[in-house]
Design a protein around this motif. Structure first.
Motif, PDB file in Angstrom:
ATOM      1  N   GLN A 127      99.065   5.954  35.077  1.00  0.00           N
ATOM      2  CA  GLN A 127      98.306   5.597  33.886  1.00  0.00           C
ATOM      3  C   GLN A 127      97.307   4.492  34.189  1.00  0.00           C
ATOM      4  OE1 GLN A 127     100.464   4.055  30.544  1.00  0.00           O
ATOM      5  NE2 GLN A 127      99.054   4.936  29.062  1.00  0.00           N
ATOM      6  N   ARG A 151      96.306   1.868  32.815  1.00  0.00           N
ATOM      7  CA  ARG A 151      96.610   0.452  32.714  1.00  0.00           C
ATOM      8  C   ARG A 151      97.497  -0.065  33.837  1.00  0.00           C
ATOM      9  NH1 ARG A 151      98.665   0.296  26.788  1.00  0.00           N
ATOM     10  NH2 ARG A 151      97.186   1.993  26.654  1.00  0.00           N
ATOM     11  N   PHE A 152      98.088   0.839  34.589  1.00  0.00           N
ATOM     12  CA  PHE A 152      98.875   0.404  35.741  1.00  0.00           C
ATOM     13  C   PHE A 152      97.980   0.170  36.963  1.00  0.00           C
ATOM     14  CE2 PHE A 152     102.140   2.215  33.113  1.00  0.00           C
ATOM     15  CZ  PHE A 152     103.302   1.528  33.416  1.00  0.00           C
ATOM     16  N   SER A 200      95.939  -1.963  37.677  1.00  0.00           N
ATOM     17  CA  SER A 200      95.835  -3.333  38.189  1.00  0.00           C
ATOM     18  C   SER A 200      96.984  -3.668  39.136  1.00  0.00           C
ATOM     19  CB  SER A 200      95.794  -4.329  37.035  1.00  0.00           C
ATOM     20  OG  SER A 200      96.967  -4.238  36.273  1.00  0.00           O
ATOM     21  N   LYS A 219      88.347   1.005  26.897  1.00  0.00           N
ATOM     22  CA  LYS A 219      88.610  -0.070  27.822  1.00  0.00           C
ATOM     23  C   LYS A 219      87.545  -1.146  27.670  1.00  0.00           C
ATOM     24  CE  LYS A 219      89.859  -0.546  32.599  1.00  0.00           C
ATOM     25  NZ  LYS A 219      91.221  -1.005  32.570  1.00  0.00           N
ATOM     26  N   VAL A 273      96.949  -1.546  21.888  1.00  0.00           N
ATOM     27  CA  VAL A 273      97.984  -1.188  22.853  1.00  0.00           C
ATOM     28  C   VAL A 273      97.927   0.314  23.105  1.00  0.00           C
ATOM     29  CG1 VAL A 273     100.462  -1.010  23.220  1.00  0.00           C
ATOM     30  CG2 VAL A 273      99.500  -3.122  22.334  1.00  0.00           C
ATOM     31  N   GLY A 274      97.806   1.074  22.036  1.00  0.00           N
ATOM     32  CA  GLY A 274      97.747   2.524  22.203  1.00  0.00           C
ATOM     33  C   GLY A 274      99.068   3.046  22.707  1.00  0.00           C
ATOM     34  N   CYS A 286     101.526   3.125  26.342  1.00  0.00           N
ATOM     35  CA  CYS A 286     101.756   2.738  27.736  1.00  0.00           C
ATOM     36  C   CYS A 286     102.988   3.468  28.234  1.00  0.00           C
ATOM     37  CB  CYS A 286     101.972   1.229  27.826  1.00  0.00           C
ATOM     38  SG  CYS A 286     102.350   0.638  29.481  1.00  0.00           S
ATOM     39  N   TYR A 297     103.123  -3.896  27.198  1.00  0.00           N
ATOM     40  CA  TYR A 297     102.553  -2.549  27.164  1.00  0.00           C
ATOM     41  C   TYR A 297     101.058  -2.564  26.868  1.00  0.00           C
ATOM     42  CZ  TYR A 297     107.557  -1.841  26.717  1.00  0.00           C
ATOM     43  OH  TYR A 297     108.901  -1.892  26.922  1.00  0.00           O
ATOM     44  N   LYS A 345      96.902  -3.093  27.275  1.00  0.00           N
ATOM     45  CA  LYS A 345      96.006  -2.433  28.231  1.00  0.00           C
ATOM     46  C   LYS A 345      95.964  -3.152  29.574  1.00  0.00           C
ATOM     47  CE  LYS A 345      93.600   0.822  25.703  1.00  0.00           C
ATOM     48  NZ  LYS A 345      93.081   0.705  24.351  1.00  0.00           N
ATOM     49  N   THR A 346      96.139  -4.463  29.560  1.00  0.00           N
ATOM     50  CA  THR A 346      96.114  -5.171  30.838  1.00  0.00           C
ATOM     51  C   THR A 346      97.517  -5.388  31.396  1.00  0.00           C
ATOM     52  OG1 THR A 346      96.266  -7.309  29.769  1.00  0.00           O
ATOM     53  CG2 THR A 346      94.065  -6.428  30.138  1.00  0.00           C
ATOM     54  N   MET A 347      98.532  -5.110  30.594  1.00  0.00           N
ATOM     55  CA  MET A 347      99.927  -5.336  30.962  1.00  0.00           C
ATOM     56  C   MET A 347     100.159  -6.769  31.408  1.00  0.00           C
ATOM     57  SD  MET A 347     100.867  -1.734  32.751  1.00  0.00           S
ATOM     58  CE  MET A 347     102.595  -2.113  32.729  1.00  0.00           C
TER      59      MET A 347
END
Ligand SMILES: Nc1nc2c(ncn2[C@@H]2O[C@H](COP(=O)(O)OP(=O)(O)OP(=O)(O)O)[C@@H](O)[C@H]2O)c(=O)[nH]1
Ligand SMILES: [Mg+2]
Lengths: 235, 929
Positions: free
Chosen positions: A85, A87-88, A90, B10, B322-323, B325, B360, B362-364
């Motif tokens: 995914q 967002r992972f 990074s 994003k 967040v959408g 994850c 969770y 977007k940038t975690m």
């Protein structure tokens, strides 16, 4: 091309079944690609010759090893299977640092996954080891196999959304190996790993001799500015 | 395509996300911290606080014999809008409660043995809570009156209570056993476990006994919204919750139960209102629906999958930042085994917003930060193991990240993961750290023997699969022998690592927050720039600068607006453009007339989604078109701005609008603030001429640049002003002269040959006319100033790569430029030399045409310039020969060589005139450098 898969060895590191003085080379390999394209399935097929219909998504990353003999040489793949995914992403630098090989996977029925693959190629060229060997892999070939063997109904829209040529062109432009595979039917899976094993530059530093461990400091989680260091890995 | 959708998302969110996340955990207000501490919803504020004594009795209590001592606790009392909170002095251990005020049935004054005032509060759950306030009389009275106003004010909440208790299993349990008279018609909605069986063996787990114990507890201490927590409460949770009550206790512990009662119906509405809508998050969710706890039977059925889909989808609408994850699918799938959809939905909200913020997102950000904190804690608590990990370069996060992100649900067998989850909801995120540390500790000896990631991982994997086995199989002590690995894990986690508390974790978080933040924002920047569409006219370095400028202007404008988003609104856009463009003059964004303004037009045109805001990508694509280096494309881009109907035709109004906008854009030149290339060349010529004349007079071979030359600045300025005014009027005139009458081509094709007629028709304001793209370009190219505007003037006056910190003042800048021009000795010296050379060549070769200059000689001149020093020039015989030789080649100057244009010109009768024009221009540009 002599390729012979050894027994699954995701756990064992000491290889006591083989006594002959064949040099073992450790190769750090990372799998990248969009979510659900079949990265983990590809690894599962290669490592355990198995396939699961509903494989849970990889959280963060998974690590597996597998040995295979290529041209009279044992290659021990240390495989880092990453989460797909966006967002992972990074986290990915943590796993592809020092990698000598990468498999960038897309799903030939999902055009967006091919775009994502392009991004990964870019990212690796910019950020990873300079002489990293990259294979581009279009997975889920089984889904289009029937229609391509002439059985396809003219009226039905083809499941295939990324043509073989598109994949090949990208691979040629960027100097990557290229395969279309199916983890489900075990199509071309071993071939990918064998081709990587053959292409990978083999110098002394790759040979697993003693474990010299620390490679000049640990990497901070997510330290993206990190420039990959020496290309040797520990065994 | 969904992928692009994602990129856009994003761009919209990532940066802001980082900022938001950064605030989490660090930037909480006092009120927020208070709400968090007592698990009540944000927004509650403290109305009253006091010390006091609390006595609780239950009408259901069977043990009300004479010798029964009513427990009495001393502690703090808080009143907020919806809650009466009590916590005893012994760190909430003996007695504490969050009483949801709507459950209060009656309040009466009673005489107090302990304080000034005593109130007896009777709840619907038949609890009698006596509060003895330890405060001065007036304050006690204030409390009493606040409580009564609050109760009255929220009387309407009572309506919510009735349907709500129908959804609580505790209520059902009591009603079914005839303890209460509440009529609970159905079994309350619960988890999938009710249909597909709960994981684990209920008998082994002594599920019935546990349920009975909770039943007793509810009788004595109330339930759900009016539950009193005593030491037994914590004990009952620690031994593992019974299947049927697990969901309700989880939502009680996490506080999500209060969200659920306050927002009844919101879950269903979210789903209904967004029915059939598509989003990138939904696409991602779809990919994972079949991949969530696939081994559990419910998730091989449509029923289970549907529930999972609905909860995840509803949340993605509720919190689009967040959408979705990955790992949320596993967490929600687990919650849904014990919880109804609505319960799971609100608990997910609580998790994402409060319990593990940023996990969770977007940038975690939260995940990365907690991994770093975990590493620090390992280092502090197990230094030997940590050294070993470092020495062998083992990536600890590969094992630990999934523990945290999926709350152990993807790592341990489910039965055990649920036990951890029970405690996690009770005591918060520190649980994740304590368990993680205990896992490493208990496997420490084994782990110290490993030297690579593979073995490290497999030791842990094996351990998780032996949690049910004896921790000490060979011990002679049967008590030890009967202790399972899991029990040992709990003891180690919560006894040995009990010192790992929120405070310590927060300290570590504060230490690492900034570096994580830094890394994420640079990663986000890198990705966002890489994901931009291909931009031919903007370099990567420039993109970096633009990125910073974009986000700095977005931030500033949002602070004033008070809302967060990383979209650029029109106001921010104006500021942005005026910062980097010489040609942008102040306009008031509130001005009504602005709707037709050129910048508004640019803004709208660059906003393809018509969301009245630009993403970074929108902005850069627009700027890329604006600074187009290819003249033809540049003119076409401009044409498109006005081609609102996308039919390649500009009508009369658009033509008038264009000419007005051209006036606006060119005003710095039209008003003499800025000089264009033509004027610059003229200035140089003038200066050079003057010096040249001096030289001829003095007959010197060597010359020195004078300190000061008098140039008629006024005259040059005036010339330019005239030129631009002329350009504007010519543009208008020619546009209509060449505009094509609508319909004419089809209806009277024969007549169309007669240009005169058609032109006349076009000039008639009643005849609809249009300007097509080639004609527009032709009209622009027919004027040297406007041609130059599109080939360079506009681009050069748009400073994309201007550093962010560079302040500049356009007017001051313009003055400097004029002075700078005169002081640029090298350029002028070159001019003079060229004149002298040219004079020399004329003397030697009269016939050569020296008005056209080769590109080659141009390059060499530039080289010369680099070598020259401060305007002292000696004319070298070799140079002279070189220039002579190249001049003879009479190559066409690349700047004016535009064969494509020429073709277009030929179609018009002005073509000849034009080419003369161009020749003139070549003469002018001869001295351009
Ligand atoms: N038909 C078909 N399905 C496949 C193939 N490979 C994987 N799948 C299926 O695709 C889904 C995703 O597979 P994974 O291997 O988990 O994908 P992944 O790339 O590891 O996904 P992430 O971990 O989320 O990044 C699973 O349901 C697999 O069963 C294939 O070759 N053919
Ligand atoms: Mg995977």
């Amino acid at each position: 091309m002599s390729s012979q898969q050894q027994q699954s060895s995701s756990t064992s590191t000491n290889n006591n079944s083989l006594q002959q003085p064949i040099p073992t080379i450790s190769v750090k390999l990372v799998l990248l690609g969009e979510a659900a394209v079949g990265k983990s399935s590809l690894v599962l097929r290669f490592v355990s010759n198995d396939f699961q219909e509903n494989k849970e998504p990889t959280i963060g990353a998974a690590f597996l090893t597998q040995k295979c003999t290529i041209n009279n040489q044992i290659i021990k793949y240390e495989i880092w299977d990453t989460a797909g995914q966006e967002r992972f992403a990074s986290l990915a630098p943590m796993y592809y640092r020092n990698a000598q090989a990468a498999i960038i996977v897309y799903d030939i029925t999902k055009p967006a996954s091919f775009i994502k693959a392009r991004h990964w190629v870019k990212e690796l060229h910019e950020q990873a080891n300079k002489n990293i060997t990259i294979a581009l892999v279009g997975n889920k070939y089984d889904l289009v196999e029937d229609e391509e063997e002439g059985g396809a109904n003219e009226n039905e829209e083809s499941l295939r959304k990324v043509s073989y040529e598109e994949g090949l062109n990208l691979a040629n432009e960027e100097g990557l190996l290229f395969f279309e595979t199916s983890a489900k039917t075990n199509h071309n899976i071993t071939e990918v790993f064998v081709a990587i094993g053959e292409k990978i530059p083999k110098d002394k530093s790759n040979e697993s001799n003693i474990n010299n461990g620390n490679e000049g400091g640990r990497i901070d989680l997510l330290n993206n500015e990190h420039i990959p260091q020496k290309s040797n890995t520990c065994c | 395509m969904a992928f692009f959708e994602n990129l856009k998302d994003k761009a919209l969110n990532t940066f802001q996300q980082v900022l938001l996340d950064k605030k989490d955990g660090s930037g909480l207000t006092k009120e927020q911290l208070f709400c968090q501490q007592y698990h009540i919803p944000d927004g509650e504020t403290l109305i009253y606080r006091s010390n006091g004594v609390v006595v609780v009795k239950s009408e259901y209590n069977e043990t009300t014999q004479a010798d029964y001592q009513v427990p009495l606790s001393q502690g703090k009392i808080y009143l907020t809008q919806h809650f009466l909170i009590f916590e005893d002095e012994n760190d909430k251990k003996n007695c504490s409660f969050n009483l949801y005020l709507s459950t209060v049935k009656k309040v009466e004054r009673v005489s107090s043995d302990y304080g000034e005032l005593a109130l007896n509060i009777i709840t619907y759950s038949k609890l009698h809570i006596t509060l003895h306030l330890d405060d001065i009389r007036s304050e006690c009275e204030r409390f009493a009156s606040s409580l009564s106003t609050t109760l009255k004010k929220y009387l309407k909440n009572l309506n919510k209570l009735q349907p709500f208790i129908q959804t609580c299993y505790s209520e059902y349990l009591l009603s079914k056993n005839k303890i209460t008279n509440e009529k609970i018609d159905h079994v309350p909605p619960g988890g999938l476990g009710l249909i597909f069986k709960f994981p684990g063996n209920a008998k082994e787990l002594r599920d019935k006994t546990k349920l009975k114990m909770w039943f007793d507890y509810f009788k004595e201490h109330g339930r759900h919204l009016s539950l009193i927590k005593t030491p037994l409460y914590y004990k009952l949770i620690r031994v593992g919750l019974p299947n049927r009550l697990r969901g309700e206790i989880w939502e009680l512990c996490s506080g999500s139960i209060y969200l659920r009662i306050d927002h009844q119906g919101e879950y269903i509405n979210l789903l209904n209102n967004n029915k059939d809508k598509k989003s990138f998050a939904i696409e991602e969710i779809e990919k994972d629906l079949n991949r969530s706890l696939p081994e559990y039977a419910a998730y091989q059925s449509t029923e289970g999958i549907e529930k999972l889909r609905r909860v995840l989808t509803a949340y993605s609408w509720k919190n689009p930042d967040v959408g979705y994850c990955q790992a949320m699918n596993i967490v929600v799938a687990a919650l849904l085994i014990y919880m109804s959809e609505e319960q799971a939905f609100w608990t997910l909200n609580m998790l994402c917003d409060r319990i593990v913020p940023g996990y969770y997102s977007k940038t975690m950000y939260g995940t990365l930060l907690d991994q770093r904190v975990f590493e620090s804690l390992v280092q502090n608590t197990m230094p030997i193991l940590w050294d070993h990990i470092i020495k062998n370069d083992i990536q600890l996060s590969v094992v630990s990240l999934p523990w945290f992100l999926s709350l152990y649900l993807s790592s341990m067998p489910l039965v055990y993961a649920f036990r951890i989850l029970d405690i996690f909801f009770l005591q918060g995120p520190k649980t994740l750290f304590q368990v993680a540390l205990a896992i490493l500790k208990l496997n420490g000896d084994e782990l110290l023997k490993t030297e690579d990631d593979g073995t490290f991982i497999s030791i842990i994997k094996t351990y998780f699969h032996t949690l049910d086995q004896s921790a000490h199989p060979s011990s002679s002590n049967s008590k030890y022998r009967n202790t399972t690995n899991f029990q040992e894990l709990l003891v180690t986690a919560f006894k040995e690592f009990s010192n790992i508390d929120e405070e310590m974790i927060n300290q570590h978080k504060n230490k690492h927050r900034d570096s994580i933040f830094q890394n994420i924002s640079s990663f986000v920047k890198r990705t966002e720039i890489r994901n931009l569409p291909r931009l031919n006219n903007i370099s990567n370095e420039t993109l970096n600068i633009l990125y910073d400028r974009f986000y700095s202007s977005v931030e500033i404008s949002n602070i004033t607006k008070g809302s967060g988003s990383s979209l650029m609104d029109y106001k921010a856009f104006l500021k942005f453009m005026s910062d980097i463009c010489d040609w942008v003059q102040f306009i008031d964004p509130k001005d009504e007339k602005n709707d037709t303004h050129f910048l508004k037009r640019l803004f709208n045109h660059w906003d393809p989604e018509k969301q009245n805001a630009l993403t970074f990508s929108d902005l850069t694509v627009g700027l890329n078109n604006l600074v187009e280096t290819d003249l033809m494309t540049s003119m076409s881009n401009f044409f498109e701005l006005y081609d609102d109907k996308h039919n390649g035709k500009l009508d009369r109004d658009s033509i008038i609008q264009i000419s007005e906008d051209l006036l606006y854009i060119t005003s710095p030149w039209k008003e003499g603030y800025l000089f264009d290339e033509i004027t610059k060349v003229a200035v140089e010529n003038e200066v050079a001429n003057e010096i040249y004349q001096e030289q001829i007079k003095n007959g010197n071979e060597k010359f020195e640049l004078p300190k000061h030359v008098d140039v008629n600045r006024e005259k040059l300025e005036q010339q330019q002003v005239q030129r631009y005014l002329q350009a504007a009027s010519t543009f208008m005139q020619r546009s209509f002269e060449y505009a094509i009458p609508e319909k004419e081509e089809v209806l009277i094709e024969d007549l169309a040959i007669d240009n005169k007629i058609s032109h006349n028709a076009a000039l008639n304001p009643n005849t609809p006319v249009y300007l097509d793209r080639p004609t527009f370009r032709m009209v622009i190219l027919a004027d040297e100033s406007y041609e130059l505007l599109f080939s360079s003037t506009l681009r050069n006056a748009t400073h994309l790569s201007k550093p962010l910190d560079q302040k500049f003042n356009p007017i001051g800048n313009i003055k400097n430029m004029f002075d700078g021009l005169l002081a640029d000795g090298k350029k002028v010296a070159n001019q003079v030399r060229r004149r002298m050379d040219s004079r020399a060549s004329q003397m030697t070769n009269n016939s050569s045409n020296n008005s056209i200059k080769s590109s080659k000689s141009k390059i060499e001149e530039e080289d010369d310039e680099k070598d020259d020093d401060f305007g002292i020039i000696s004319i070298d015989e070799k140079d002279k020969d070189l220039i002579l030789a190249t001049e003879a080649q009479t190559l066409v100057d690349p700047i004016t060589n535009k064969p494509a244009n020429q073709n277009e010109f030929k179609r018009f009768h002005k073509a000849e005139e034009n080419s003369i024009h161009k020749h003139n221009k070549e003469n002018l540009i001869e001295f351009e450098t």
